[in-house]
Design a protein around this motif. Structure first.
Motif, PDB file in Angstrom:
ATOM      1  N   ASP A   7       2.135 -11.747 -12.948  1.00  0.00           N
ATOM      2  CA  ASP A   7       2.155 -10.922 -11.743  1.00  0.00           C
ATOM      3  C   ASP A   7       0.840 -10.971 -10.962  1.00  0.00           C
ATOM      4  N   LEU A   8      -0.101 -11.802 -11.421  1.00  0.00           N
ATOM      5  CA  LEU A   8      -1.323 -11.974 -10.638  1.00  0.00           C
ATOM      6  C   LEU A   8      -1.021 -12.683  -9.325  1.00  0.00           C
ATOM      7  N   PHE A   9       0.056 -13.496  -9.317  1.00  0.00           N
ATOM      8  CA  PHE A   9       0.430 -14.254  -8.120  1.00  0.00           C
ATOM      9  C   PHE A   9       1.320 -13.422  -7.197  1.00  0.00           C
ATOM     10  N   SER A  10       0.852 -12.257  -6.819  1.00  0.00           N
ATOM     11  CA  SER A  10       1.604 -11.434  -5.881  1.00  0.00           C
ATOM     12  C   SER A  10       1.241 -11.816  -4.460  1.00  0.00           C
ATOM     13  N   SER A  11       2.194 -11.647  -3.556  1.00  0.00           N
ATOM     14  CA  SER A  11       1.942 -12.000  -2.160  1.00  0.00           C
ATOM     15  C   SER A  11       0.824 -11.152  -1.579  1.00  0.00           C
ATOM     16  N   HIS A  12       0.237 -11.665  -0.512  1.00  0.00           N
ATOM     17  CA  HIS A  12      -0.824 -10.994   0.239  1.00  0.00           C
ATOM     18  C   HIS A  12      -2.157 -11.006  -0.498  1.00  0.00           C
ATOM     19  N   ARG A  13      -2.258 -11.682  -1.628  1.00  0.00           N
ATOM     20  CA  ARG A  13      -3.501 -11.649  -2.391  1.00  0.00           C
ATOM     21  C   ARG A  13      -4.359 -12.886  -2.140  1.00  0.00           C
ATOM     22  N   LEU A  14      -5.671 -12.649  -2.136  1.00  0.00           N
ATOM     23  CA  LEU A  14      -6.634 -13.749  -2.128  1.00  0.00           C
ATOM     24  C   LEU A  14      -7.339 -13.725  -3.477  1.00  0.00           C
ATOM     25  N   ALA A 147     -11.944 -18.893   6.497  1.00  0.00           N
ATOM     26  CA  ALA A 147     -11.478 -18.141   5.330  1.00  0.00           C
ATOM     27  C   ALA A 147     -10.724 -16.884   5.746  1.00  0.00           C
ATOM     28  N   ARG A 148     -11.252 -16.189   6.736  1.00  0.00           N
ATOM     29  CA  ARG A 148     -10.584 -14.975   7.212  1.00  0.00           C
ATOM     30  C   ARG A 148      -9.230 -15.304   7.846  1.00  0.00           C
ATOM     31  N   ALA A 149      -9.170 -16.408   8.578  1.00  0.00           N
ATOM     32  CA  ALA A 149      -7.909 -16.820   9.212  1.00  0.00           C
ATOM     33  C   ALA A 149      -6.876 -17.216   8.158  1.00  0.00           C
ATOM     34  N   LEU A 150      -7.299 -17.947   7.121  1.00  0.00           N
ATOM     35  CA  LEU A 150      -6.383 -18.308   6.042  1.00  0.00           C
ATOM     36  C   LEU A 150      -5.865 -17.061   5.333  1.00  0.00           C
ATOM     37  N   ARG A 151      -6.748 -16.119   5.112  1.00  0.00           N
ATOM     38  CA  ARG A 151      -6.357 -14.850   4.463  1.00  0.00           C
ATOM     39  C   ARG A 151      -5.297 -14.141   5.295  1.00  0.00           C
ATOM     40  N   ALA A 152      -5.529 -14.023   6.592  1.00  0.00           N
ATOM     41  CA  ALA A 152      -4.584 -13.339   7.470  1.00  0.00           C
ATOM     42  C   ALA A 152      -3.251 -14.085   7.540  1.00  0.00           C
ATOM     43  N   LEU A 153      -3.311 -15.413   7.561  1.00  0.00           N
ATOM     44  CA  LEU A 153      -2.094 -16.228   7.607  1.00  0.00           C
ATOM     45  C   LEU A 153      -1.255 -16.016   6.356  1.00  0.00           C
ATOM     46  N   CYS A 154      -1.896 -16.016   5.197  1.00  0.00           N
ATOM     47  CA  CYS A 154      -1.159 -15.853   3.940  1.00  0.00           C
ATOM     48  C   CYS A 154      -0.581 -14.451   3.809  1.00  0.00           C
ATOM     49  N   VAL A 155      -1.254 -13.459   4.340  1.00  0.00           N
ATOM     50  CA  VAL A 155      -0.684 -12.100   4.369  1.00  0.00           C
ATOM     51  C   VAL A 155       0.562 -12.082   5.244  1.00  0.00           C
ATOM     52  N   LYS A 156       0.465 -12.711   6.400  1.00  0.00           N
ATOM     53  CA  LYS A 156       1.594 -12.756   7.335  1.00  0.00           C
ATOM     54  C   LYS A 156       2.787 -13.498   6.739  1.00  0.00           C
ATOM     55  N   MET A 157       2.525 -14.559   5.985  1.00  0.00           N
ATOM     56  CA  MET A 157       3.589 -15.400   5.438  1.00  0.00           C
ATOM     57  C   MET A 157       3.986 -15.018   4.010  1.00  0.00           C
ATOM     58  N   ASP A 158       3.498 -13.868   3.534  1.00  0.00           N
ATOM     59  CA  ASP A 158       3.814 -13.411   2.168  1.00  0.00           C
ATOM     60  C   ASP A 158       3.412 -14.441   1.118  1.00  0.00           C
ATOM     61  N   ALA A 159       2.273 -15.071   1.298  1.00  0.00           N
ATOM     62  CA  ALA A 159       1.786 -16.099   0.379  1.00  0.00           C
ATOM     63  C   ALA A 159       0.585 -15.578  -0.402  1.00  0.00           C
ATOM     64  N   VAL A 160       0.258 -16.270  -1.485  1.00  0.00           N
ATOM     65  CA  VAL A 160      -0.953 -15.977  -2.234  1.00  0.00           C
ATOM     66  C   VAL A 160      -1.935 -17.118  -1.986  1.00  0.00           C
TER      67      VAL A 160
END
Length: 248
Positions: A7-14, A147-160
């Protein structure tokens, strides 16, 4: 003992991974890829490669256990060589990697994440070496924004998102690391043994909370109770500190 917890691989996580020259974290990047694709087979995984070639990923996968051997041939795996990605107006060799090409990489990843969206599946994005981009001349400001843009993109796309940073001058964090620490959900610290190299122990792992997880204690591993590991030809073996003789 297994690491990391599923469960460490939850969405929205960096997940920020830091390592040092005596204890590189390459094995952990490959392990994250294998575990994620094994647990979420339809989910996509994108590797933004700076320091490791596709041949290296294939070589490691071929030495892994049989169920992971074809990871790099899976349709769920996509390898993106950062140095091969340039806008149409910029040819390879016209200059060092710059903010324009970083934006192009961001736009490319954004389009691929959008195309690969599957209900209920969490994509994984791995940036294997952000530090080398700084060593190659990309400014701290551009890398911080990337890095900040990648973080925001992965939050938007439900990615880790997993980002690896090399620590050159421990224990003082450099400016890029300070920025990444403010963005991360978890900081996974791969460290050499304070006592020096050991045939039974390759290094140790600690897990610290990032700013967005201040009120949680799950997955935390302090330095005093660090998880130790020993690298093998095909993977890594994990064990509690002081118990290496029991897993030889």
């Amino acid at each position: 003992m297994q690491f990391p917890a599923p469960d460490l691989f939850s969405s929205h996580r960096l997940l920020l991974i830091t390592d040092q020259l005596p204890a590189p974290a390459d094995f952990l990047l490959h392990r994250f890829l294998h575990l994620h694709l094994r647990q979420s087979k339809p989910a996509k995984c994108f590797v933004l490669a700076v320091s490791e070639s596709l041949e290296r990923w294939k070589s490691v996968a071929s030495k892994a256990v049989r169920t992971n051997a074809n990871v790099t041939h899976s349709e769920s795996f996509e390898f993106i060589d950062v140095f091969d990605q340039h806008p149409p107006t910029q040819n390879r060799g016209e200059g060092p990697l710059n903010v324009i090409s970083l934006k192009y990489i961001y736009d490319l990843l954004s389009a691929k994440l959008l195309d690969s969206q599957t209900h209920g599946q969490i994509p994984l994005v791995i940036l294997d070496d952000i530090t080398s981009l700084e060593w190659l001349g990309v400014s701290l400001l551009d890398l911080s924004r990337f890095a900040r843009a990648l973080r925001a993109l992965c939050v938007k796309m439900d990615a880790v998102l997993v980002v690896r940073h090399h620590i050159v001058t421990p224990p003082e964090p450099d400016a890029l690391l300070q920025h990444l620490l403010q963005l991360c959900t978890y900081h996974i610290e791969v460290r050499p043994l304070a006592s020096g190299r050991s045939g039974a122990v390759s290094g140790e792992i600690c897990v610290h909370l990032g700013p967005s997880m201040k009120d949680a204690n799950e997955h935390v591993i302090s330095r005093t109770s660090a998880l130790q590991y020993r690298l093998t030809e095909s993977s890594a073996v994990f064990f509690d500190k002081g118990t290496s003789t029991g897993v030889l």
